[in-house]
Design a protein around this motif. Structure first.
Motif, short mmCIF file in Angstrom:
data_model
loop_
_atom_site.label_atom_id
_atom_site.label_comp_id
_atom_site.label_asym_id
_atom_site.label_seq_id
_atom_site.Cartn_x
_atom_site.Cartn_y
_atom_site.Cartn_z
N GLY A 1 -7.46 1.93 12.40
CA GLY A 1 -6.64 1.84 11.38
C GLY A 1 -7.19 1.16 10.01
N GLU A 2 -8.34 0.79 10.11
CA GLU A 2 -8.90 0.36 8.64
C GLU A 2 -10.19 1.11 8.69
OE1 GLU A 2 -9.71 -3.94 8.90
OE2 GLU A 2 -7.64 -4.37 9.77
N LEU A 3 -10.68 1.12 7.50
CA LEU A 3 -11.93 1.89 7.39
C LEU A 3 -13.26 1.23 7.74
CD1 LEU A 3 -12.52 4.80 6.00
CD2 LEU A 3 -12.95 3.52 3.91
N ALA A 4 -13.73 1.92 8.33
CA ALA A 4 -15.11 1.51 8.98
C ALA A 4 -16.09 1.11 7.62
CB ALA A 4 -15.87 2.10 10.14
N THR A 5 -16.96 0.37 8.08
CA THR A 5 -17.88 -0.17 7.15
C THR A 5 -18.74 0.98 6.52
OG1 THR A 5 -18.04 -2.49 7.76
CG2 THR A 5 -19.75 -1.61 6.36
N ASP A 6 -19.43 1.98 7.42
CA ASP A 6 -20.20 2.95 7.35
C ASP A 6 -19.40 4.31 6.65
OD1 ASP A 6 -22.48 1.86 8.36
OD2 ASP A 6 -21.99 2.52 10.30
N ALA A 7 -18.09 4.07 6.67
CA ALA A 7 -17.29 5.39 6.19
C ALA A 7 -17.36 4.70 4.82
CB ALA A 7 -16.01 5.11 7.03
N GLU A 8 -17.00 3.45 4.48
CA GLU A 8 -16.84 2.90 3.18
C GLU A 8 -18.11 3.29 2.21
OE1 GLU A 8 -15.86 -1.19 2.62
OE2 GLU A 8 -14.10 -1.10 3.99
N HIS A 9 -19.43 3.12 3.02
CA HIS A 9 -20.53 3.47 2.13
C HIS A 9 -20.46 4.97 1.87
CE1 HIS A 9 -22.19 -0.67 2.64
NE2 HIS A 9 -21.96 -0.54 3.87
N VAL A 10 -20.10 5.91 2.75
CA VAL A 10 -20.20 7.13 2.64
C VAL A 10 -19.29 7.47 1.72
CG1 VAL A 10 -19.76 9.61 3.48
CG2 VAL A 10 -21.04 7.66 5.04
N ILE A 11 -18.05 7.11 1.38
CA ILE A 11 -17.14 7.25 0.61
C ILE A 11 -17.49 6.70 -0.82
CG2 ILE A 11 -14.85 6.92 -0.53
CD1 ILE A 11 -13.96 6.97 2.46
N GLU A 12 -18.39 5.59 -1.05
CA GLU A 12 -18.80 5.10 -2.48
C GLU A 12 -19.84 6.24 -2.79
OE1 GLU A 12 -20.40 1.37 -1.80
OE2 GLU A 12 -18.39 0.41 -1.04
N LYS A 13 -20.73 6.68 -1.57
CA LYS A 13 -21.84 7.73 -2.22
C LYS A 13 -21.11 8.84 -2.85
CE LYS A 13 -25.15 6.29 1.12
NZ LYS A 13 -25.92 6.51 2.17
N LEU A 14 -20.06 9.42 -2.12
CA LEU A 14 -19.20 10.75 -2.52
C LEU A 14 -18.66 10.25 -4.12
CD1 LEU A 14 -17.69 11.69 0.97
CD2 LEU A 14 -19.62 12.59 -0.46
N LYS A 15 -18.13 9.31 -4.16
CA LYS A 15 -17.48 8.90 -5.39
C LYS A 15 -18.49 8.81 -6.60
CE LYS A 15 -13.14 6.64 -3.72
NZ LYS A 15 -12.53 5.48 -3.44
N GLN A 16 -19.66 8.34 -6.40
CA GLN A 16 -20.74 8.27 -7.40
C GLN A 16 -20.85 9.41 -8.05
OE1 GLN A 16 -23.86 6.10 -5.47
NE2 GLN A 16 -22.80 4.12 -5.62
N LEU A 17 -20.87 10.43 -7.01
CA LEU A 17 -21.11 11.90 -7.31
C LEU A 17 -20.36 12.71 -8.09
CD1 LEU A 17 -22.75 13.34 -3.97
CD2 LEU A 17 -24.26 12.60 -6.27
#
Length: 174
Positions: free
Chosen positions: A156-172
């Protein structure tokens, strides 16, 4: 009497080994069928294996690289749970507007592709790069929503690895 017992014993041993051989053949057939399914999906989604290139470079469909990215996000905490698998299939059907059978085929091929590297971080980087290359930056909002959904499935909470992937996507995206 002892001859009859020996004959029954031989028949029982033969029946046992015939049963074992059939079970082994059935297991082999299941594995071969799965391999054929992946090969058929690869052809269907336009995968071409190229010499001296990473498998992601053989993909020409951003849906495949996006689905493989979801697989890696789901695998980041261990094996893919049934809930994660269902979420991935649901995301593929909804976002890519594809029928269930096609989504399952895409899932199988994406799972194969995602596991072609022993370094998940490198594979994630390559998949993001290839997805943006093939689909453009317009794919990023959908990809972020998909990763977010898969990353939250189990806890129900965003996993740490998923957070990192989302950060990379947002940077792009910026």
């Amino acid at each position: 009497m002892h001859i009859l017992l020996a004959a029954v014993g031989l028949m029982a041993a033969a029946a046992f080994w015939i049963y074992r051989i059939r079970q082994a053949a059935d297991s082999t057939r299941v594995v071969l069928d799965a391999a054929q399914d992946v090969k058929a999906a690869a052809r269907r989604f336009g995968f071409r294996s190229r010499a001296n290139q990473h498998p992601t470079e053989g993909v020409d469909d951003p849906r495949v690289t996006g689905a493989a990215l979801l697989i890696l996000v789901a695998e980041s905490d261990g094996a893919i749970s049934k809930a994660e698998q269902n979420c991935i299939l649901e995301q593929l059907q909804t976002v890519f507007q594809m029928p269930e059978s096609e989504a399952e085929e895409l899932y199988l091929f994406a799972k194969w592709l995602a596991n072609q590297s022993s370094n998940p971080d490198d594979m994630i980087r390559r998949l993001i790069k290839r997805t943006v290359h093939l689909g453009g930056r317009d794919t990023l909002p959908d990809l972020i929503r998909m990763v977010d959904a898969v990353g939250k499935v189990d806890t129900g909470e965003l996993a740490t690895d998923a957070e990192h992937v989302i950060e990379k996507l947002k940077q792009l995206r910026s």
